[in-house]
Design a protein around this motif. Structure first.
Motif, PDB file in Angstrom:
ATOM      1  N   SER A  10       0.824  -1.214   0.000  1.00 53.53           N
ATOM      2  CA  SER A  10       0.000   0.000   0.000  1.00 53.53           C
ATOM      3  C   SER A  10       0.857   1.263   0.000  1.00 53.53           C
ATOM      4  O   SER A  10       0.583   2.216  -0.744  1.00 53.53           O
ATOM      5  N   LEU A  11       1.899   1.288   0.826  1.00 54.59           N
ATOM      6  CA  LEU A  11       2.741   2.483   0.903  1.00 54.59           C
ATOM      7  C   LEU A  11       3.543   2.682  -0.378  1.00 54.59           C
ATOM      8  O   LEU A  11       3.704   3.824  -0.854  1.00 54.59           O
ATOM      9  N   ALA A  12       4.044   1.597  -0.964  1.00 56.19           N
ATOM     10  CA  ALA A  12       4.771   1.715  -2.234  1.00 56.19           C
ATOM     11  C   ALA A  12       3.833   2.217  -3.330  1.00 56.19           C
ATOM     12  O   ALA A  12       4.201   3.104  -4.126  1.00 56.19           O
ATOM     13  N   SER A  13       2.631   1.667  -3.378  1.00 60.51           N
ATOM     14  CA  SER A  13       1.659   2.094  -4.390  1.00 60.51           C
ATOM     15  C   SER A  13       1.223   3.536  -4.161  1.00 60.51           C
ATOM     16  O   SER A  13       1.002   4.283  -5.125  1.00 60.51           O
ATOM     17  N   THR A  14       1.109   3.932  -2.907  1.00 63.01           N
ATOM     18  CA  THR A  14       0.745   5.314  -2.589  1.00 63.01           C
ATOM     19  C   THR A  14       1.802   6.281  -3.083  1.00 63.01           C
ATOM     20  O   THR A  14       1.489   7.306  -3.720  1.00 63.01           O
ATOM     21  N   PHE A  15       3.074   5.978  -2.813  1.00 63.10           N
ATOM     22  CA  PHE A  15       4.160   6.884  -3.204  1.00 63.10           C
ATOM     23  C   PHE A  15       4.233   7.042  -4.721  1.00 63.10           C
ATOM     24  O   PHE A  15       4.195   8.170  -5.252  1.00 63.10           O
ATOM     25  N   TRP A  55       7.294 -11.119 -20.333  1.00 64.64           N
ATOM     26  CA  TRP A  55       7.876 -10.407 -19.191  1.00 64.64           C
ATOM     27  C   TRP A  55       7.249 -10.911 -17.897  1.00 64.64           C
ATOM     28  O   TRP A  55       6.461 -10.200 -17.264  1.00 64.64           O
ATOM     29  N   PRO A  56       7.547 -12.137 -17.514  1.00 62.62           N
ATOM     30  CA  PRO A  56       6.935 -12.663 -16.286  1.00 62.62           C
ATOM     31  C   PRO A  56       7.374 -11.868 -15.061  1.00 62.62           C
ATOM     32  O   PRO A  56       8.546 -11.561 -14.899  1.00 62.62           O
ATOM     33  N   VAL A  57       6.423 -11.518 -14.229  1.00 62.15           N
ATOM     34  CA  VAL A  57       6.707 -10.763 -13.009  1.00 62.15           C
ATOM     35  C   VAL A  57       6.068 -11.493 -11.839  1.00 62.15           C
ATOM     36  O   VAL A  57       5.104 -12.251 -12.005  1.00 62.15           O
ATOM     37  N   GLY A  58       6.607 -11.267 -10.651  1.00 61.57           N
ATOM     38  CA  GLY A  58       6.042 -11.869  -9.458  1.00 61.57           C
ATOM     39  C   GLY A  58       4.711 -11.249  -9.095  1.00 61.57           C
ATOM     40  O   GLY A  58       4.355 -10.163  -9.574  1.00 61.57           O
ATOM     41  N   ALA A  59       3.989 -11.946  -8.231  1.00 60.99           N
ATOM     42  CA  ALA A  59       2.662 -11.465  -7.839  1.00 60.99           C
ATOM     43  C   ALA A  59       2.743 -10.119  -7.134  1.00 60.99           C
ATOM     44  O   ALA A  59       1.910  -9.229  -7.366  1.00 60.99           O
ATOM     45  N   PHE A  60       3.754  -9.938  -6.258  1.00 60.43           N
ATOM     46  CA  PHE A  60       3.867  -8.669  -5.526  1.00 60.43           C
ATOM     47  C   PHE A  60       4.147  -7.521  -6.491  1.00 60.43           C
ATOM     48  O   PHE A  60       3.550  -6.443  -6.391  1.00 60.43           O
ATOM     49  N   THR A  61       5.055  -7.741  -7.445  1.00 54.60           N
ATOM     50  CA  THR A  61       5.381  -6.687  -8.417  1.00 54.60           C
ATOM     51  C   THR A  61       4.170  -6.346  -9.270  1.00 54.60           C
ATOM     52  O   THR A  61       3.874  -5.162  -9.505  1.00 54.60           O
ATOM     53  N   ALA A  62       3.469  -7.364  -9.752  1.00 57.59           N
ATOM     54  CA  ALA A  62       2.285  -7.121 -10.579  1.00 57.59           C
ATOM     55  C   ALA A  62       1.215  -6.382  -9.786  1.00 57.59           C
ATOM     56  O   ALA A  62       0.557  -5.464 -10.309  1.00 57.59           O
ATOM     57  N   ALA A  63       1.035  -6.763  -8.530  1.00 60.50           N
ATOM     58  CA  ALA A  63       0.048  -6.083  -7.688  1.00 60.50           C
ATOM     59  C   ALA A  63       0.421  -4.618  -7.491  1.00 60.50           C
ATOM     60  O   ALA A  63      -0.439  -3.729  -7.557  1.00 60.50           O
ATOM     61  N   THR A  64       1.710  -4.359  -7.257  1.00 57.69           N
ATOM     62  CA  THR A  64       2.159  -2.979  -7.062  1.00 57.69           C
ATOM     63  C   THR A  64       1.920  -2.143  -8.311  1.00 57.69           C
ATOM     64  O   THR A  64       1.407  -1.021  -8.243  1.00 57.69           O
ATOM     65  N   VAL A  65       2.291  -2.688  -9.470  1.00 62.03           N
ATOM     66  CA  VAL A  65       2.106  -1.954 -10.730  1.00 62.03           C
ATOM     67  C   VAL A  65       0.630  -1.649 -10.964  1.00 62.03           C
ATOM     68  O   VAL A  65       0.257  -0.518 -11.321  1.00 62.03           O
TER      69      VAL A  65
END
Length: 227
Positions: free
Chosen positions: A28-33, A85-95
């Motif tokens: 949440s904080l990463a996505s907020t920033f 471009w496979p990405v992890g679940a956390f990275t995809a969620a953040t994007v």
């Protein structure tokens, strides 16, 4: 009603719940920033940019605000993998969350920018400030200050909406809760614990935003304006 509550089984997974809560806060904080940065750039493009910049920003905002967040998460997670471009679940969620909240941030900040009186802009021009100096020192600070309460509410809603990312197996709080209730068969107790956890995280985020406002907007503090 013969149901007997038993919280001991889900509470035995307390370390997993704490890890999931930490992942939720980090996400949440990463996505907020990054969503704030994206939203401000789009708001500038929409109000101060060229015609094609405004159209691109407007198209992005309309597409994101009129499609479900879950669909956006699926498009990022499965779409990038399909493109090689496979990405992890956390990275995809953040994007996905950054792209989503950026659109809403843009509209909130745009309202703040458009609320700045024209007299202030004319005064900045009279003292020789350039267009970018006017934007950075005259327009954006008071604009963001005016819409700060709306921004904080949007980012708390973002944290709550991050539970959708459990659908792509991102190990945030809801995903952990789904696993625990399937192991313990104590769905009610598990989700009651998770509801309390989300409530505490919401209060924590609001407290962080309140502290940030006291540091960033001393004028509101002096005037006693709600932060």
């Amino acid at each position: 009603m013969n149901y007997a509550f038993d919280f001991s089984a889900p509470l035995a997974y307390a370390p997993d719940l704490l890890a999931g809560a930490w992942t939720t806060l980090t996400l949440s904080l990463a996505s907020t920033f990054f969503g704030f940065l994206l939203g401000v750039l789009c708001a500038i493009a929409n109000t101060k940019g060229t015609r094609w910049m405004a159209r691109c920003a407007g198209a992005y905002i309309e597409v994101i605000r009129n499609t479900p967040l879950l669909v956006q998460v699926f498009i990022v997670y499965f779409g990038l993998s399909s493109l090689g471009w496979p990405v992890g679940a956390f990275t995809a969620a953040t994007v996905a969350l950054v792209v989503n909240v950026g659109a809403y941030t843009s509209e909130i900040v745009r309202a703040g920018i458009e609320s700045i009186p024209k007299g202030q802009l004319e005064a900045a021009e009279c003292i020789g400030l350039s267009r970018w100096q006017t934007l950075l020192h005259v327009v954006l600070p008071p604009a963001i200050e005016r819409v700060y309460p709306a921004l904080t509410s949007q980012y708390v809603l973002l944290m709550l909406a991050s539970s959708i990312c459990s659908q792509i197996s991102a190990e945030e709080l809801t995903a952990v809760a789904n696993r625990i209730q399937s192991d313990t068969y104590r769905s009610v107790e598990t989700y009651l614990i998770v509801a309390v956890a989300y409530l505490l995280m919401s209060l924590l985020m609001r407290g962080l935003f309140w502290l940030l406002a006291r540091l960033a907007f001393p004028r509101r503090r002096r005037l006693g304006t709600p932060l």
